[in-house]
Motif scaffolding. Structure first.
Motif, PDB file in Angstrom:
ATOM      1  N   ASN A  83      20.524 -56.294  39.642  1.00 34.32           N
ATOM      2  CA  ASN A  83      19.561 -55.441  40.336  1.00 34.32           C
ATOM      3  C   ASN A  83      18.298 -55.270  39.505  1.00 34.32           C
ATOM      4  N   ASP A  84      17.242 -54.850  40.170  1.00 39.77           N
ATOM      5  CA  ASP A  84      15.962 -54.610  39.491  1.00 39.77           C
ATOM      6  C   ASP A  84      15.583 -55.808  38.610  1.00 39.77           C
ATOM      7  N   LEU A  85      15.619 -56.969  39.223  1.00 38.84           N
ATOM      8  CA  LEU A  85      15.359 -58.190  38.460  1.00 38.84           C
ATOM      9  C   LEU A  85      13.914 -58.251  37.987  1.00 38.84           C
ATOM     10  N   LYS A  86      13.753 -58.827  36.802  1.00 40.35           N
ATOM     11  CA  LYS A  86      12.447 -58.949  36.179  1.00 40.35           C
ATOM     12  C   LYS A  86      12.145 -60.428  35.925  1.00 40.35           C
ATOM     13  N   ALA A  87      10.875 -60.736  35.708  1.00 36.50           N
ATOM     14  CA  ALA A  87      10.495 -62.123  35.459  1.00 36.50           C
ATOM     15  C   ALA A  87      11.239 -62.691  34.248  1.00 36.50           C
ATOM     16  N   GLU A  88      11.503 -61.848  33.267  1.00 35.73           N
ATOM     17  CA  GLU A  88      12.196 -62.328  32.061  1.00 35.73           C
ATOM     18  C   GLU A  88      13.674 -62.596  32.282  1.00 35.73           C
ATOM     19  N   ASP A  89      14.185 -62.293  33.464  1.00 37.94           N
ATOM     20  CA  ASP A  89      15.570 -62.650  33.798  1.00 37.94           C
ATOM     21  C   ASP A  89      15.661 -64.086  34.302  1.00 37.94           C
ATOM     22  N   THR A  90      14.532 -64.731  34.506  1.00 38.54           N
ATOM     23  CA  THR A  90      14.521 -66.120  34.957  1.00 38.54           C
ATOM     24  C   THR A  90      15.219 -67.005  33.932  1.00 38.54           C
ATOM     25  N   ALA A  91      16.216 -67.749  34.380  1.00 39.60           N
ATOM     26  CA  ALA A  91      17.013 -68.582  33.482  1.00 39.60           C
ATOM     27  C   ALA A  91      18.038 -69.352  34.301  1.00 39.60           C
ATOM     28  N   VAL A  92      18.716 -70.279  33.643  1.00 36.86           N
ATOM     29  CA  VAL A  92      19.920 -70.867  34.209  1.00 36.86           C
ATOM     30  C   VAL A  92      21.094 -70.002  33.744  1.00 36.86           C
ATOM     31  N   TYR A  93      21.893 -69.554  34.690  1.00 36.40           N
ATOM     32  CA  TYR A  93      23.032 -68.685  34.390  1.00 36.40           C
ATOM     33  C   TYR A  93      24.314 -69.508  34.420  1.00 36.40           C
TER      34      TYR A  93
END
Length: 115
Positions: A83-93
């Motif tokens: 939740n409340d995703l931010k640009a810095e959460d961009t990644a391969v999970y």
């Protein structure tokens, strides 16, 4: 051998939510630790969240309070509610589990947070 199959990645706007799922190819004991890591190009893989026995979740400091890990032991599936995703959460999970001191990884699913 255990294969891990992930789903649920995609593109989301900042402040939005996504839910990732990962299912193991065979039954794993509830005591087996499972979780999620993420990686961006040029950086080391980072621990996002882990869980054992459906309890004792642990979170990376950058996601605590925004992400929730959960687990369905009957389905050998682990989830990551973001939740409340931010640009810095961009990644391969990447989904992860450890059986008998051996680490297994999923193929990875891309999460992109952008307006």
């Amino acid at each position: 051998q255990v294969q891990l199959v992930e789903s649920g990645g995609g593109l989301v706007q900042p402040g939005g939510s996504l839910r990732l799922s990962c299912t193991a190819s065979r039954t794993v004991f509830s005591s087996v630790p499972m979780g999620w890591y993420r990686q961006v190009p040029g950086k080391e893989r980072e621990r996002v969240a882990t869980i054992r026995s459906g309890r004792y979740p642990t979170y990376g400091s950058s996601v605590e309070g925004r992400f929730t890990i959960s687990r369905d032991n009957a389905k050998s599936t682990v989830y990551l509610q973001m939740n409340d995703l931010k640009a810095e959460d961009t990644a391969v999970y990447y989904c992860w589990l450890r059986v008998e001191s051996r680490d297994y990884w999923g193929q990875g699913t891309q999460v992109t947070v952008s307006s």
